[in-house]
Design an enzyme around this catalytic site. Structure first.
Site, short mmCIF file in Angstrom:
data_model
loop_
_atom_site.label_atom_id
_atom_site.label_comp_id
_atom_site.label_asym_id
_atom_site.label_seq_id
_atom_site.Cartn_x
_atom_site.Cartn_y
_atom_site.Cartn_z
N THR A 74 0.82 -1.21 0.00
CA THR A 74 0.00 0.00 0.00
C THR A 74 0.86 1.26 0.00
OG1 THR A 74 -1.81 -1.13 1.14
CG2 THR A 74 -1.78 1.28 1.26
N LEU A 158 -7.68 0.76 7.43
CA LEU A 158 -7.09 0.02 8.54
C LEU A 158 -7.49 0.61 9.88
CD1 LEU A 158 -3.53 -0.81 7.18
CD2 LEU A 158 -5.51 -2.32 7.39
N THR A 232 1.88 -0.21 13.71
CA THR A 232 1.93 -1.20 12.63
C THR A 232 1.88 -0.49 11.28
OG1 THR A 232 -0.49 -1.44 12.72
CG2 THR A 232 0.82 -3.01 14.01
N ARG A 234 4.18 2.81 9.79
CA ARG A 234 5.50 3.09 9.23
C ARG A 234 6.44 3.49 10.36
NH1 ARG A 234 3.90 0.65 5.66
NH2 ARG A 234 3.78 1.12 3.43
N ASP A 258 5.84 -2.95 15.08
CA ASP A 258 5.97 -3.89 13.96
C ASP A 258 6.79 -3.29 12.82
OD1 ASP A 258 5.19 -6.40 12.55
OD2 ASP A 258 4.11 -5.02 11.23
N GLU A 263 14.68 -1.05 7.68
CA GLU A 263 14.28 -2.45 7.68
C GLU A 263 15.10 -3.23 6.65
OE1 GLU A 263 9.65 -1.76 9.11
OE2 GLU A 263 10.09 -2.14 6.99
N HIS A 285 7.75 -6.43 10.87
CA HIS A 285 6.90 -5.90 9.80
C HIS A 285 6.03 -7.01 9.20
CE1 HIS A 285 6.59 -2.39 6.75
NE2 HIS A 285 5.45 -3.06 6.80
N ALA A 287 2.61 -7.50 10.47
CA ALA A 287 1.20 -7.31 10.82
C ALA A 287 0.29 -7.52 9.62
CB ALA A 287 0.98 -5.92 11.41
N TRP A 288 0.78 -7.17 8.45
CA TRP A 288 0.00 -7.30 7.22
C TRP A 288 -0.07 -8.72 6.69
CZ3 TRP A 288 2.45 -8.97 2.63
CH2 TRP A 288 3.84 -9.16 2.74
#
Length: 317
Positions: A74, A158, A232, A234, A258, A263, A285, A287-288
């Site tokens: 996204t 979200l 969760t 950025r 998260d 990263e 990272h 959560a998605w």
């Protein structure tokens, strides 16, 4: 014939089925791509798929054949959208695919932190139960989720999905207005008021120049000493060192993180360096990333590519 290059296919788990576009094409994929490899790998590409690989103006200027960027996520902060608009490079992202996965991750973190699950697990590993000589022991406070107030920063799909799930388990919801706004829209509350009143604050907004470091020392100082911060969205939304300082000093009670500024997060990252804290939950990272969410993502990704080829422009930015 279109030439399609997936720069970071390794961001999709191997057990997820990735369909192919419906039109005639050449397909090339790489598990990962470093900045120095991008231009070479995209020299003949007309369509590129990227999740996190950065395509800035300096890179894009060297890719005259590129017509379409399919973002396998996204977030769009890794793409120079202004350059793309001015050079007729179409861009599409993934929308609304993780409205179950992310809220469940947020609620899981809230329950784990409110009930101090990590702290109790650490104590059992350290022999505290045998030391206490009781059928149970209470070395960490356990507080109820139901009846607590959840402040949500970001009212997109979200944020709304988190609110729906939180309300179902008895939480009260406060949506925050943009920081610095002089007036509040209907259904929103002043940003600083939400920080002061919320028992849990959860972030669900994009990373932009105005949201960078949105939660820093001065914002953390407004929060309750028993408050929990969840991110969760950025990593750059939070000043990571300020958050660690707030956790160590007891300025806030706990945090569930998260996403990170860099990263994968290096070992020098202050959150990673303090990952042993019982009031800090870190996840990489993910959560998605429920299986159903990722399958929805890849199906939509290919739909976006098919749509571009057909000229119907699904999810184009």
């Amino acid at each position: 014939m279109e030439t399609i290059v997936f720069l970071d296919h390794g961001t999709i788990p191997a057990h997820i089925s990735l369909p192919r576009p419906a039109f005639c094409h050449q397909w090339h994929q790489y598990e990962a791509t470093t900045p120095s490899q991008v231009v070479e790998r995209l020299q003949h590409a007309t369509i590129v798929i990227t999740n996190k690989v950065i395509l800035d103006s300096q890179v894009l200027a060297q890719l005259p054949q590129l017509k379409f960027i399919a973002i396998a996520a996204t977030g769009t902060n890794n793409i120079d959208l202004d350059y793309c608009r001015s050079h007729n490079i179409k861009v599409a992202n993934i929308q609304g695919y993780a409205t179950r996965s992310v809220p469940e991750h947020v609620i899981a973190m809230i329950f784990a932190l409110k009930r101090n699950l990590a702290g109790y697990q650490q104590d059992i590993r350290n022999g505290e139960w045998q030391h206490q000589q009781q059928f149970c022991f209470f070395t960490h406070p356990i507080t109820d989720v139901a009846g607590s107030t959840l402040g949500i920063i970001g009212n997109g799909s979200l944020g709304q999905a988190v609110a729906t799930l939180a309300q179902a388990i008895g939480m009260n919801i406060l949506f925050a207005e943009h920081a610095g706004a002089t007036q509040c829209r209907d259904g929103y509350h002043p940003f600083e008021q939400v920080l002061r009143e919320a028992d849990i604050v959860s972030l669900h907004c994009p990373l932009t120049s105005t949201t960078h470091n949105m939660i820093a020392a001065s914002q953390l100082a407004l929060m309750k000493p028993n408050a929990i911060l969840i991110n969760t969205s950025r990593g750059g939304l939070i000043n990571e060192q300020a958050l660690v300082d707030a956790l160590l000093s007891g300025q806030i009670a706990a945090a569930g993180i998260d996403v990170f500024i860099e990263e994968p997060a290096p070992t020098t990252n202050p959150l990673i360096a303090h990952s042993c804290l019982s009031n800090l939950i870190l996840t990489p990272h993910v959560a998605w990333g429920s299986d159903s969410a990722i399958q929805t993502l890849v199906n939509q990704l290919i739909d976006n590519i098919n749509s571009f080829h057909q000229g119907t422009h699904k999810n184009q930015l």
